[in-house]
Design a protein around this motif. Structure first.
Motif, PDB file in Angstrom:
ATOM      1  N   PRO A 185       6.781 -27.928   1.783  1.00 53.14           N
ATOM      2  CA  PRO A 185       7.285 -27.251   0.357  1.00 53.14           C
ATOM      3  C   PRO A 185       6.169 -27.452  -0.860  1.00 53.14           C
ATOM      4  CG  PRO A 185       9.078 -28.371   1.269  1.00 53.14           C
ATOM      5  CD  PRO A 185       7.950 -28.783   2.035  1.00 53.14           C
ATOM      6  N   ARG A 186       5.101 -28.420  -0.654  1.00 56.37           N
ATOM      7  CA  ARG A 186       4.105 -28.779  -1.559  1.00 56.37           C
ATOM      8  C   ARG A 186       3.347 -27.694  -1.556  1.00 56.37           C
ATOM      9  NH1 ARG A 186       2.875 -34.463   0.540  1.00 56.37           N
ATOM     10  NH2 ARG A 186       2.969 -33.304   2.501  1.00 56.37           N
ATOM     11  N   ILE A 187       3.107 -26.937  -0.453  1.00 54.60           N
ATOM     12  CA  ILE A 187       2.225 -25.919  -0.203  1.00 54.60           C
ATOM     13  C   ILE A 187       2.874 -24.691  -0.688  1.00 54.60           C
ATOM     14  CG2 ILE A 187       0.699 -24.614   1.392  1.00 54.60           C
ATOM     15  CD1 ILE A 187      -0.307 -27.062   2.390  1.00 54.60           C
ATOM     16  N   VAL A 188       3.937 -24.379  -0.165  1.00 55.86           N
ATOM     17  CA  VAL A 188       4.816 -23.051  -0.575  1.00 55.86           C
ATOM     18  C   VAL A 188       5.841 -23.438  -1.035  1.00 55.86           C
ATOM     19  CG1 VAL A 188       5.681 -21.022   0.884  1.00 55.86           C
ATOM     20  CG2 VAL A 188       3.891 -22.324   1.872  1.00 55.86           C
ATOM     21  N   ALA A 189       6.004 -22.979  -2.311  1.00 55.04           N
ATOM     22  CA  ALA A 189       7.194 -23.305  -3.076  1.00 55.04           C
ATOM     23  C   ALA A 189       8.493 -22.322  -2.621  1.00 55.04           C
ATOM     24  CB  ALA A 189       7.031 -22.658  -4.552  1.00 55.04           C
ATOM     25  N   LYS A 190       8.279 -21.270  -1.903  1.00 55.97           N
ATOM     26  CA  LYS A 190       9.346 -20.611  -1.307  1.00 55.97           C
ATOM     27  C   LYS A 190       9.829 -21.205   0.013  1.00 55.97           C
ATOM     28  CE  LYS A 190       8.322 -16.290  -3.759  1.00 55.97           C
ATOM     29  NZ  LYS A 190       7.786 -14.908  -3.444  1.00 55.97           N
ATOM     30  N   ALA A 191       9.433 -22.251   0.503  1.00 53.22           N
ATOM     31  CA  ALA A 191       9.816 -22.863   1.657  1.00 53.22           C
ATOM     32  C   ALA A 191      11.123 -23.086   1.842  1.00 53.22           C
ATOM     33  CB  ALA A 191       8.986 -24.102   2.176  1.00 53.22           C
ATOM     34  N   ARG A 192      12.000 -22.755   2.863  1.00 53.41           N
ATOM     35  CA  ARG A 192      13.358 -22.915   2.785  1.00 53.41           C
ATOM     36  C   ARG A 192      13.694 -24.069   3.799  1.00 53.41           C
ATOM     37  NH1 ARG A 192      15.681 -19.407   5.869  1.00 53.41           N
ATOM     38  NH2 ARG A 192      13.815 -18.397   6.594  1.00 53.41           N
ATOM     39  N   ARG A 193      14.689 -24.970   3.422  1.00 51.56           N
ATOM     40  CA  ARG A 193      15.409 -25.715   4.381  1.00 51.56           C
ATOM     41  C   ARG A 193      16.063 -25.025   5.509  1.00 51.56           C
ATOM     42  NH1 ARG A 193      19.770 -28.421   4.349  1.00 51.56           N
ATOM     43  NH2 ARG A 193      20.366 -28.212   2.138  1.00 51.56           N
ATOM     44  N   LEU A 194      15.800 -25.412   6.713  1.00 51.62           N
ATOM     45  CA  LEU A 194      16.495 -24.849   7.779  1.00 51.62           C
ATOM     46  C   LEU A 194      17.775 -25.526   8.194  1.00 51.62           C
ATOM     47  CD1 LEU A 194      13.128 -25.067  10.267  1.00 51.62           C
ATOM     48  CD2 LEU A 194      14.446 -23.060   9.326  1.00 51.62           C
TER      49      LEU A 194
END
Lengths: 412, 412
Positions: A185-194
């Motif tokens: 998430p530090r690289i991709v703000a749109k990262a989702r928790r699985l």
């Protein structure tokens, strides 16, 4: 009564205030009716201090003595947490690896758990209602009776293996993040928790750079089929989030083609130019590296036009780079190459998903998307459920974001 | 080959540089032909850190968990010294109490050594020529398999007991002073280092305030007849001073009447005024104190003129003063006293010497000398080889110097 193993890492037990917070998490589960075993790491910073002393003592130190020194960190935390739990009115006792016992191989500093006897802890569960507080990361090498550590991050493995030995309903790994994400998430703000991820996928993610769990612990969870949650110790102990469940594929209803994007900067690239193209040349390069315990990952061979020589490119862990170069220079007269080029500013970006098994062309899509962004791919490896590309390090974030969007992982 | 046990305290192993210095002392003895066992304490400050954490964890902490936490300090030093010795080319390995094993009682935090099996260490001596580096201050309580510590200063006891179990030629206790002195050199500049002192005298000196050795270690040395040297770890390892030998009386040719003057500020005086002079009154005072584990030392009873009441004065350790007062107030109605007076600015000054057995009037001489200096004696106790006087604390130095000169202990 059902059993539960909880594991807390170094930042979660960094001081007494945090240890008290850990105790509140433990109490919640005891109140919910579980027999609880808690596995703890050393207080943050302590292991580094102990390792530093070992190095100061001697540049080449006996791994058995290193283990005796370093294992003391978890011993301290286990005793302190037991005291805090008792102070909260919960019966509790600390257990060192040799007291359980957790038997390991004799590979000191990187030992493997060979057997865990859960009987003593089970007896204390049943007869005394005690919380078992277990020093992670360590066991005893039975033939010599010496303390052996599992290597960095080994407490995760301790926890999962204990969950297997105790027949626990699940194993909760508490960390400083609240689960496993589709990417960093530090690289991709749109990262989702699985919500869920399969053992196989988690194994690949951990191997390919995701730092949330130690590879070995995922292997053990998979072999013993231990449902394992990754969750946050910084959640309110009264109302924590569930985190991410690592489980068998069959437990995951809606399967994505690609589940996550991982990256690893811990790579170095070595190219041998104009290697004599003769039988046995690959062995002359890779056998010495293998004997020195250096893992070679991606290999590319480009045959030159005149066909009498070839260029061979491969990657090694960044930490082994200098040693690998030295070995290749040592064996130069046997290998017969013209020049050696090395680069450490490379990164391996990987996409992981069990859906790849049933979907063709998943990787090909990526090669085009990366190329469209002007990213040059230096090497490729693929397996049944992942592919990896080696690219210049400066493009790391761009590549990760590109793949994350490409496979529909961005948050709605 | 003859065997030797060497013990180094916390200040002698405070950092890696000092641990290297310890290793040089060990190497000297190995080169001299000894099979060497080294007992080490925790690095200076470490035990306090660990104890502090236990207290922070809970004001009333489980002594078994306290032991698990605190014992880790010696574990670290034992591993580090083994690494340093190996780096100097000496085979060496660390031994924790449970690995030897050193079996203790179950009185966690203040356990007593019950048995030491020297067979494993002896095997390593003979088969591998190894230096045994032993974590001091601890053992294992066999019935529960839990780590137990011997209490503060317990490493001296570990060393002497090991010397007994291994049949060592002698035990060398390395400290930050170069031997046992006739009295505290900070008070009496003319204090002399003793070449030899008998077990009995050393036992009295340690009990009466001399801090150089733990009382229990002297008892063990006496019981097992282990010749024990007190010497300095800060001496040049190539040419150390012999220090002071603690040995049987029969080994001491020229016996002084008085060997040393000790003092202890760790005293408090309690006086009960106008206690009803009836049968059983002493029991009503001292039984409750004994049950609370408070050691009463000097007792004086002064019968009043009218004979119906009496004044009773006695001393307790300063650390138990408040608790003792509380207990006496609680039992006031049973004891029937008019008032309670307490004082903590008192000191016990003692003269010790086996020669007192055969010389009469040794103590009487002292009473006169102290009185000549205007020092008021509040209480006296005597035994076969020592006498003690309780005086006002302000006179400590004067009293010690007076007795030191009186018995001819001043340096020529």
């Amino acid at each position: 009564m059902p059993r539960l193993v909880m594991k807390f890492g170094g930042t979660s037990v960094a001081d007494l205030e945090r240890i008290r917070n850990v105790a509140r998490h433990v109490k919640r589960e005891v109140d919910a009716g579980y027999q609880v075993a808690v596995v703890v790491s050393a207080m943050a910073g302590k292991t580094n201090e102990l390792v530093g002393w070992c190095r100061e003592a001697s540049t080449i130190h006996d791994a058995r003595e290193y283990d005796a020194v370093v294992a003391s960190g978890e011993q301290v935390t286990s005793g302190l947490l037991a005291i805090v739990l008792q102070g909260m009115g919960l019966p509790a006792r600390s257990w060192q690896g040799w007291q359980i016992p957790i038997e390991t191989s004799g590979a000191h500093g990187a030992a493997r758990i060979e057997a865990i006897d859960g009987a003593r802890i089970a007896k204390h569960f049943d007869e005394r209602n005690e919380v078992a507080v277990i020093a992670g990361f360590q066991g005893v090498h039975a033939p010599t009776g010496r303390i052996a550590t599992l290597g960095r991050g080994g407490s995760d493995t301790s926890a999962v293996a204990l969950a297997g030995a105790l027949g626990a309903e699940r194993c909760d790994i508490y960390t400083d993040v609240d689960g496993v994400y589709t990417t960093d998430p530090r690289i991709v703000a749109k990262a989702r928790r699985l919500d869920r991820v399969s053992y196989e996928e988690m194994l690949e993610m951990a191997s390919l750079g995701a730092k949330v769990l130690q590879v070995r612990s995922v292997e053990v969870a998979m072999v013993h089929n231990v449902p394992t949650y990754v969750r946050s110790s910084f959640d309110d102990p009264a109302a924590p989030n569930p985190g991410t469940l690592i489980c068998g594929e069959e437990e995951i209803v809606e399967q994505q083609t690609v589940t996550g994007i991982a990256y690893s900067r811990d790579e170095a690239q070595i190219t041998l130019r104009r290697v004599a193209d003769k039988p046995g040349v690959a062995a002359s390069i890779f056998v010495p590296l293998a004997e020195a315990n250096i893992n070679v990952d991606m290999i590319i061979q480009v045959v030159s036009r005149d066909s009498s020589t070839t260029d061979i490119t491969f990657t090694v862990p960044a930490g082994d780079y200098e040693r690998a170069k030295g070995l290749l220079e040592e064996h130069r007269s046997v290998i017969e190459y013209e020049s050696l080029q090395g680069e450490t500013d490379v990164v391996k970006v990987s996409a992981i998903g069990v859906g790849m098994r049933s979907h063709a062309g998943v990787a090909a899509k990526a090669f085009k998307a990366l190329s469209d962004k002007g990213i040059n791919i230096r090497a490729i490896t693929t397996s049944e459920i992942k592919f990896s590309v080696l690219i210049e390090e400066a493009y790391t974030e761009l590549a990760v974001r590109t793949l994350h969007a490409l496979y529909g992982l961005d948050k709605a």
